[in-house]
Design a protein around this motif. Structure first.
Motif, PDB file in Angstrom:
ATOM      1  N   PRO A   1      -7.883  -2.213  -3.379  1.00  0.00           N
ATOM      2  CA  PRO A   1      -8.944  -1.611  -4.182  1.00  0.00           C
ATOM      3  C   PRO A   1      -9.873  -2.674  -4.758  1.00  0.00           C
ATOM      4  CG  PRO A   1      -6.797  -0.689  -4.753  1.00  0.00           C
ATOM      5  CD  PRO A   1      -6.536  -1.848  -3.855  1.00  0.00           C
ATOM      6  N   ARG A   2     -11.129  -2.325  -4.879  1.00  0.00           N
ATOM      7  CA  ARG A   2     -12.127  -3.262  -5.407  1.00  0.00           C
ATOM      8  C   ARG A   2     -13.087  -2.534  -6.343  1.00  0.00           C
ATOM      9  NH1 ARG A   2      -9.265  -6.392  -3.761  1.00  0.00           N
ATOM     10  NH2 ARG A   2      -9.453  -8.056  -2.210  1.00  0.00           N
TER      11      ARG A   2
ATOM     12  N   VAL B   1     -13.160   1.511  -9.759  1.00  0.00           N
ATOM     13  CA  VAL B   1     -12.422   0.882  -8.670  1.00  0.00           C
ATOM     14  C   VAL B   1     -12.360   1.866  -7.513  1.00  0.00           C
ATOM     15  CG1 VAL B   1     -10.164   0.019  -7.976  1.00  0.00           C
ATOM     16  CG2 VAL B   1     -11.069  -0.519 -10.249  1.00  0.00           C
ATOM     17  N   TYR B   2     -12.591   1.353  -6.327  1.00  0.00           N
ATOM     18  CA  TYR B   2     -12.585   2.205  -5.128  1.00  0.00           C
ATOM     19  C   TYR B   2     -11.464   1.793  -4.195  1.00  0.00           C
ATOM     20  CZ  TYR B   2     -17.035   3.927  -6.772  1.00  0.00           C
ATOM     21  OH  TYR B   2     -18.016   4.514  -7.525  1.00  0.00           O
ATOM     22  N   ARG B   3     -10.909   2.807  -3.551  1.00  0.00           N
ATOM     23  CA  ARG B   3      -9.839   2.551  -2.583  1.00  0.00           C
ATOM     24  C   ARG B   3     -10.017   3.476  -1.385  1.00  0.00           C
ATOM     25  NH1 ARG B   3      -4.627   2.791  -4.701  1.00  0.00           N
ATOM     26  NH2 ARG B   3      -5.563   2.290  -6.722  1.00  0.00           N
TER      27      ARG B   3
ATOM     28  N   LEU C   1     -12.236  -3.120   1.560  1.00  0.00           N
ATOM     29  CA  LEU C   1     -11.205  -2.314   0.904  1.00  0.00           C
ATOM     30  C   LEU C   1      -9.866  -2.362   1.633  1.00  0.00           C
ATOM     31  CD1 LEU C   1     -13.186   0.809  -0.362  1.00  0.00           C
ATOM     32  CD2 LEU C   1     -12.522  -1.254  -1.610  1.00  0.00           C
TER      33      LEU C   1
ATOM     34  N   ILE D   1     -13.417   7.302   0.655  1.00  0.00           N
ATOM     35  CA  ILE D   1     -12.855   6.507  -0.435  1.00  0.00           C
ATOM     36  C   ILE D   1     -12.674   7.402  -1.658  1.00  0.00           C
ATOM     37  CG2 ILE D   1     -13.940   4.373   0.351  1.00  0.00           C
ATOM     38  CD1 ILE D   1     -16.040   4.717  -1.820  1.00  0.00           C
TER      39      ILE D   1
ATOM     40  N   GLU E   1     -12.444   7.204  -6.128  1.00  0.00           N
ATOM     41  CA  GLU E   1     -12.863   6.381  -7.263  1.00  0.00           C
ATOM     42  C   GLU E   1     -11.923   6.602  -8.433  1.00  0.00           C
ATOM     43  OE1 GLU E   1     -17.068   7.039  -8.654  1.00  0.00           O
ATOM     44  OE2 GLU E   1     -16.002   7.790 -10.412  1.00  0.00           O
TER      45      GLU E   1
ATOM     46  N   SER F   1       0.834  -1.200   0.000  1.00  0.00           N
ATOM     47  CA  SER F   1       0.000   0.000   0.000  1.00  0.00           C
ATOM     48  C   SER F   1       0.869   1.249   0.000  1.00  0.00           C
ATOM     49  CB  SER F   1      -0.902   0.011   1.225  1.00  0.00           C
ATOM     50  OG  SER F   1      -1.780  -1.084   1.156  1.00  0.00           O
TER      51      SER F   1
END
Lengths: 110, 110
Positions: free
Chosen positions: B27-28, B70-72, B23, B57, B59, A97
């Motif tokens: 990222p997902r 994808v979000y982190r 998360l 988060i 995007e 990360s």
DNA sequence: ATAGTATTTAACCAATGGGTTAAATAAATA
DNA sequence: TATTTATTTAACCCATTGGTTAAATACTAT
């Protein structure tokens, strides 16, 4: 009744978060909390009930005046929240990360 | 838009807290998060918007498939929450509080 | 006893929240 | 180009939330 979801739901309301801040200085009567938050007694009473039933505070009668109720913080829910937060924070401590984050900082993120 | 109240409000919903946990592993995509939470795409989309507008988060488009988003996790809100929590925890570190707590433990509290 | 004080409970209301289905966007694929 | 695929937005609905005022409780003070 003191799991993480209950704790976060209880803290979601700004008034209730403020009450927690007030109680950091020590136990307070319902009336004091209402006044400090410029809130009606019934409204504050319900917030206190939410905080109490979700386990964040505890109630007792004032030793000097049994009409008044005094509230104080309970430790466990905050401790548990801290544990969870540390787990989340571990995300950034993680090497991979950290690498990603570094790569992205070059694109103006943070 | 990343003050404490926003953060706590965003985390108040169990689904959203679950998303944060997901998360943590990286990222997902929106679709993955929806599936993992057994939630419809529109419902998840709205939760993601709440998390995003409140600053928890961020995007971006998937590099391999620009349809997918994808979000982190973002660091700051969690760091800030940790700071506040530490302030609250200081309550129990305080000597006087520790004394009171001790006195009460004799009456079966914790 | 009577009146006053501290707080909660009840009943009510407007606003918000979270879900649903249907439609809109936008990109990949056949 | 036509058709899927990934996701969001819109419109709608019901349950919950947070405030209000009025009443109930319970203790203190006169």
């Amino acid at each position: 009744m003191a799991n993480l979801d209950n704790t976060l739901a209880a803290l979601a309301d700004p008034t209730r978060r403020r009450v927690v801040d007030l109680l950091r200085d020590g136990p307070r009567r319902a009336g004091e909390l209402a006044a400090a938050s410029r809130m009606s007694a019934p409204a504050m009473s319900r917030h206190l009930r939410v905080l109490r039933t979700r386990g964040l505070i505890e109630e007792e009668r004032a030793p000097d005046d049994a009409r008044a109720r005094v509230y104080r913080l309970r430790h466990k829910p905050f401790r548990d929240l801290g544990v969870w937060l540390d787990e989340v924070e571990a995300f950034w401590a993680d090497q991979l990360s950290a690498f990603k984050k570094h790569a992205e900082s070059k694109r103006g993120r943070r």
